[in-house]
Write a protein that holds these residues in place. Structure first.
Motif, PDB file in Angstrom:
ATOM      1  N   THR A   1       0.856  -1.183   0.000  1.00  0.00           N
ATOM      2  CA  THR A   1       0.000   0.000   0.000  1.00  0.00           C
ATOM      3  C   THR A   1       0.897   1.240   0.000  1.00  0.00           C
ATOM      4  O   THR A   1       2.100   1.148   0.305  1.00  0.00           O
ATOM      5  CB  THR A   1      -0.883   0.053   1.259  1.00  0.00           C
ATOM      6  N   ALA A   2       0.293   2.396  -0.292  1.00  0.00           N
ATOM      7  CA  ALA A   2       1.072   3.642  -0.260  1.00  0.00           C
ATOM      8  C   ALA A   2       1.645   3.860   1.140  1.00  0.00           C
ATOM      9  O   ALA A   2       2.789   4.270   1.308  1.00  0.00           O
ATOM     10  CB  ALA A   2       0.194   4.819  -0.674  1.00  0.00           C
ATOM     11  N   GLY A   3       0.845   3.544   2.167  1.00  0.00           N
ATOM     12  CA  GLY A   3       1.298   3.710   3.550  1.00  0.00           C
ATOM     13  C   GLY A   3       2.499   2.816   3.856  1.00  0.00           C
ATOM     14  O   GLY A   3       3.417   3.215   4.573  1.00  0.00           O
ATOM     15  N   GLU A   4       2.489   1.618   3.306  1.00  0.00           N
ATOM     16  CA  GLU A   4       3.618   0.706   3.545  1.00  0.00           C
ATOM     17  C   GLU A   4       4.873   1.150   2.804  1.00  0.00           C
ATOM     18  O   GLU A   4       5.997   0.930   3.277  1.00  0.00           O
ATOM     19  CB  GLU A   4       3.238  -0.718   3.112  1.00  0.00           C
ATOM     20  N   ILE A   5       4.680   1.776   1.649  1.00  0.00           N
ATOM     21  CA  ILE A   5       5.844   2.266   0.882  1.00  0.00           C
ATOM     22  C   ILE A   5       6.490   3.427   1.650  1.00  0.00           C
ATOM     23  O   ILE A   5       7.684   3.431   1.919  1.00  0.00           O
ATOM     24  CB  ILE A   5       5.414   2.677  -0.545  1.00  0.00           C
ATOM     25  N   VAL A   6       5.655   4.391   2.050  1.00  0.00           N
ATOM     26  CA  VAL A   6       6.167   5.547   2.786  1.00  0.00           C
ATOM     27  C   VAL A   6       6.623   5.141   4.190  1.00  0.00           C
ATOM     28  O   VAL A   6       7.595   5.670   4.726  1.00  0.00           O
ATOM     29  CB  VAL A   6       5.071   6.638   2.889  1.00  0.00           C
ATOM     30  N   GLY A   7       5.911   4.167   4.775  1.00  0.00           N
ATOM     31  CA  GLY A   7       6.229   3.691   6.128  1.00  0.00           C
ATOM     32  C   GLY A   7       7.668   3.204   6.253  1.00  0.00           C
ATOM     33  O   GLY A   7       8.272   3.304   7.323  1.00  0.00           O
ATOM     34  N   GLN A   8       8.234   2.709   5.156  1.00  0.00           N
ATOM     35  CA  GLN A   8       9.630   2.255   5.209  1.00  0.00           C
ATOM     36  C   GLN A   8      10.561   3.432   5.496  1.00  0.00           C
ATOM     37  O   GLN A   8      11.522   3.313   6.258  1.00  0.00           O
ATOM     38  CB  GLN A   8      10.027   1.604   3.876  1.00  0.00           C
ATOM     39  N   VAL A   9      10.268   4.575   4.871  1.00  0.00           N
ATOM     40  CA  VAL A   9      11.101   5.763   5.094  1.00  0.00           C
ATOM     41  C   VAL A   9      10.932   6.238   6.536  1.00  0.00           C
ATOM     42  O   VAL A   9      11.904   6.585   7.219  1.00  0.00           O
ATOM     43  CB  VAL A   9      10.724   6.894   4.106  1.00  0.00           C
ATOM     44  N   LEU A  10       9.672   6.205   7.017  1.00  0.00           N
ATOM     45  CA  LEU A  10       9.414   6.646   8.395  1.00  0.00           C
ATOM     46  C   LEU A  10      10.138   5.732   9.389  1.00  0.00           C
ATOM     47  O   LEU A  10      10.693   6.188  10.385  1.00  0.00           O
ATOM     48  CB  LEU A  10       7.909   6.640   8.683  1.00  0.00           C
ATOM     49  N   ARG A  11      10.118   4.432   9.117  1.00  0.00           N
ATOM     50  CA  ARG A  11      10.756   3.485  10.029  1.00  0.00           C
ATOM     51  C   ARG A  11      12.265   3.689  10.065  1.00  0.00           C
ATOM     52  O   ARG A  11      12.872   3.733  11.138  1.00  0.00           O
ATOM     53  CB  ARG A  11      10.410   2.036   9.607  1.00  0.00           C
ATOM     54  N   VAL A  12      12.873   3.866   8.898  1.00  0.00           N
ATOM     55  CA  VAL A  12      14.320   4.080   8.853  1.00  0.00           C
ATOM     56  C   VAL A  12      14.666   5.405   9.540  1.00  0.00           C
ATOM     57  O   VAL A  12      15.614   5.484  10.324  1.00  0.00           O
ATOM     58  CB  VAL A  12      14.840   4.081   7.393  1.00  0.00           C
ATOM     59  N   ALA A  13      13.864   6.436   9.272  1.00  0.00           N
ATOM     60  CA  ALA A  13      14.123   7.747   9.881  1.00  0.00           C
ATOM     61  C   ALA A  13      14.072   7.632  11.409  1.00  0.00           C
ATOM     62  O   ALA A  13      14.907   8.194  12.120  1.00  0.00           O
ATOM     63  CB  ALA A  13      13.111   8.775   9.389  1.00  0.00           C
ATOM     64  N   ALA A  14      13.099   6.849  11.910  1.00  0.00           N
ATOM     65  CA  ALA A  14      12.979   6.686  13.358  1.00  0.00           C
ATOM     66  C   ALA A  14      14.169   5.890  13.892  1.00  0.00           C
ATOM     67  O   ALA A  14      14.788   6.252  14.899  1.00  0.00           O
ATOM     68  CB  ALA A  14      11.668   5.979  13.695  1.00  0.00           C
ATOM     69  N   ASP A  15      14.523   4.823  13.210  1.00  0.00           N
ATOM     70  CA  ASP A  15      15.623   3.963  13.669  1.00  0.00           C
ATOM     71  C   ASP A  15      16.951   4.711  13.678  1.00  0.00           C
ATOM     72  O   ASP A  15      17.783   4.515  14.563  1.00  0.00           O
ATOM     73  CB  ASP A  15      15.725   2.743  12.743  1.00  0.00           C
ATOM     74  N   ARG A  16      17.154   5.560  12.673  1.00  0.00           N
ATOM     75  CA  ARG A  16      18.431   6.272  12.545  1.00  0.00           C
ATOM     76  C   ARG A  16      18.420   7.599  13.287  1.00  0.00           C
ATOM     77  O   ARG A  16      19.404   8.341  13.243  1.00  0.00           O
ATOM     78  CB  ARG A  16      18.758   6.534  11.058  1.00  0.00           C
ATOM     79  N   GLY A  17      17.286   7.939  13.913  1.00  0.00           N
ATOM     80  CA  GLY A  17      17.189   9.194  14.648  1.00  0.00           C
ATOM     81  C   GLY A  17      17.290  10.415  13.746  1.00  0.00           C
ATOM     82  O   GLY A  17      17.857  11.437  14.133  1.00  0.00           O
ATOM     83  N   LEU A  18      16.761  10.311  12.534  1.00  0.00           N
ATOM     84  CA  LEU A  18      16.830  11.449  11.619  1.00  0.00           C
ATOM     85  C   LEU A  18      15.818  12.496  12.021  1.00  0.00           C
ATOM     86  O   LEU A  18      14.703  12.176  12.414  1.00  0.00           O
ATOM     87  CB  LEU A  18      16.514  11.007  10.189  1.00  0.00           C
ATOM     88  N   GLU A  19      16.199  13.745  11.894  1.00  0.00           N
ATOM     89  CA  GLU A  19      15.264  14.798  12.242  1.00  0.00           C
ATOM     90  C   GLU A  19      14.569  15.294  10.993  1.00  0.00           C
ATOM     91  O   GLU A  19      15.210  15.535   9.968  1.00  0.00           O
ATOM     92  CB  GLU A  19      16.003  15.947  12.916  1.00  0.00           C
ATOM     93  N   ALA A  20      13.250  15.439  11.119  1.00  0.00           N
ATOM     94  CA  ALA A  20      12.470  15.924   9.980  1.00  0.00           C
ATOM     95  C   ALA A  20      13.026  17.272   9.544  1.00  0.00           C
ATOM     96  O   ALA A  20      13.386  18.099  10.376  1.00  0.00           O
ATOM     97  CB  ALA A  20      11.008  16.050  10.394  1.00  0.00           C
ATOM     98  N   ASN A  21      13.099  17.473   8.253  1.00  0.00           N
ATOM     99  CA  ASN A  21      13.516  18.745   7.658  1.00  0.00           C
ATOM    100  C   ASN A  21      14.946  19.163   7.990  1.00  0.00           C
ATOM    101  O   ASN A  21      15.344  20.271   7.699  1.00  0.00           O
ATOM    102  CB  ASN A  21      12.566  19.884   8.063  1.00  0.00           C
ATOM    103  N   VAL A  22      15.716  18.297   8.616  1.00  0.00           N
ATOM    104  CA  VAL A  22      17.118  18.628   8.873  1.00  0.00           C
ATOM    105  C   VAL A  22      17.987  17.666   8.095  1.00  0.00           C
ATOM    106  O   VAL A  22      18.795  18.057   7.257  1.00  0.00           O
ATOM    107  CB  VAL A  22      17.449  18.540  10.380  1.00  0.00           C
ATOM    108  N   ASP A  23      17.792  16.391   8.352  1.00  0.00           N
ATOM    109  CA  ASP A  23      18.594  15.397   7.654  1.00  0.00           C
ATOM    110  C   ASP A  23      18.013  15.174   6.265  1.00  0.00           C
ATOM    111  O   ASP A  23      16.839  14.873   6.120  1.00  0.00           O
ATOM    112  CB  ASP A  23      18.609  14.102   8.469  1.00  0.00           C
TER     113      ASP A  23
END
Ligand code: SAH
Ligand code: SF4
Length: 335
Positions: free
Chosen positions: A118-140
């Motif tokens: 699903t679209a949510g699962e496609i985008v969810g991968q980016v959200l999961r990696v961002a959370a795991d790597r501690g990426l900050e929205a709009n910074v990294d």
């Protein structure tokens, strides 16, 4: 399901503006657990399925690449790859679980197709990696490549929806210039993609220099001919900042000769394009070998006389995270 539909389905207790609040929390602030959003009523935090895929396992390469085995809500698993590189890192995401296309050099082909994401699962991968790597929205800053499991153009409507979510200025706000979709060359779907307002950059897996060779290596191309592919590319509406990318997997003694290089250059000569060469990433059950670096360099030198040509550096080769290696390999199998 859309966020607004889910909120509506949760009943009349929840006003509609909650949908926007959740959207912003998930996509702008990249929250993967709504319990952390204190402005939402507790009942909603408990009930709402954010649906960001869960990490089942990670495999870390000596070059810093991390391969994720992610689990979806129905228990199916997919792979996502994180490739750190200086200021800007790349996330390689899957668009299907498995792949229905049977390219002879690719491990993912051996999985077959399990289902579309699903679209949510496609985008969810980016959200999961961002959370795991501690990426900050709009910074990294991130590059996204749709080059994981699956053929993105065989799941086009969800891929387009995902692209809109990724690029939404009110949400994740990633520029379309930073998102690339790679396809094995599903011609009618390339035409459909061309009509979309918001679309990723296009990369096409060429992988052969003649029609016959391409049909042997990528049987799906018996249906989608090389000549028509070049025609559709010529008509493709590139944006002012954009070039088409052609990927070419080099297989020792099969498609890596000087004559192949000359034919590739000739095929693409009149397109606004560049070529990315990928020396085969090997795997069990793949009946090809990797050419020597000198052969790759000689091939590149010939193509370069006509158009820009680069060699893609393999990332995460030691943990089966590189191009064409995503088949949920476990470390025991890797030893
Ligand atoms: N399904 C899409 C995107 C995923 S594959 C596609 O085929 O384009 C991403 C890239 O990896 C493609 O260009 C593909 O040709 C390449 N690839 C597949 N198997 C490979 C292998 N074993 N070694 C190197 N590259 C490979
Ligand atoms: Fe599917 Fe791409 Fe692998 Fe071909 S190369 S089998 S299209 S993932």
């Amino acid at each position: 399901m859309e966020v607004a539909d889910i909120v509506a389905a949760l009943g009349p207790d929840h006003p509609r503006f909650r949908a926007r609040q959740i959207y912003e929390a998930v996509y702008r602030q990249r929250v993967t657990d709504l319990h952390r959003v204190s402005t939402l009523p507790k009942a909603l935090r408990d009930e709402f399925p954010v649906g960001v895929p869960e990490v089942q396992r990670v495999f870390d390469s000596s070059d810093g690449t991390r391969r994720y085995l992610l689990q979806l809500a129905d228990g199916k698993t997919i792979e996502t790859v994180w490739m750190p590189e200086g200021e800007r890192s790349t996330v390689c995401i899957s668009t299907q679980a498995g792949c229905p296309v049977d390219c002879k050099f690719c491990l993912t082909a051996l999985l077959g197709l399990e289902r579309n994401l699903t679209a949510g699962e496609i985008v969810g991968q980016v959200l999961r990696v961002a959370a795991d790597r501690g990426l900050e929205a709009n910074v990294d800053r991130l590059n996204i490549v749709m080059m994981g499991q699956g053929e993105p153009l065989l799941n086009l409507s969800n891929v387009i929806k995902a692209t809109r979510l990724l690029t939404d200025p009110e949400g994740m706000a990633i520029s379309p210039r930073r998102i690339t979709l790679s396809t094995s060359g599903i011609i009618p779907k390339i035409r459909e993609l061309a009509r979309e307002q918001v679309r990723p950059k296009l990369a096409i897996s060429l992988n052969a220099s003649t029609e016959e060779q391409r049909q042997t290596l990528m049987p799906i191309t018996r249906k989608y001919h090389l000549r028509d592919l070049i025609d559709v590319c010529r008509a493709y509406p590139l944006r002012p900042w954009e070039k088409l990318t052609f990927e070419y997997v080099l297989l020792k003694g099969v498609n890596d000769t000087d004559a192949d290089a000359r034919r590739v250059a000739k095929l693409l000569a009149n397109l606004n394009a560049k070529v990315n060469l990928i020396a085969l990433n090997p795997g069990p059950g793949i009946p090809f070998e990797t050419p020597a670096p000198e052969r790759v360099a000689a091939f590149q030198a010939i193509v370069r006389r006509t158009l820009p040509c680069f060699v893609r550096k393999p990332r995460g080769l030691d943990v089966y995270a590189a191009c064409g290696q995503l088949k949920r390999m476990e470390l025991v199998e890797l030893q």
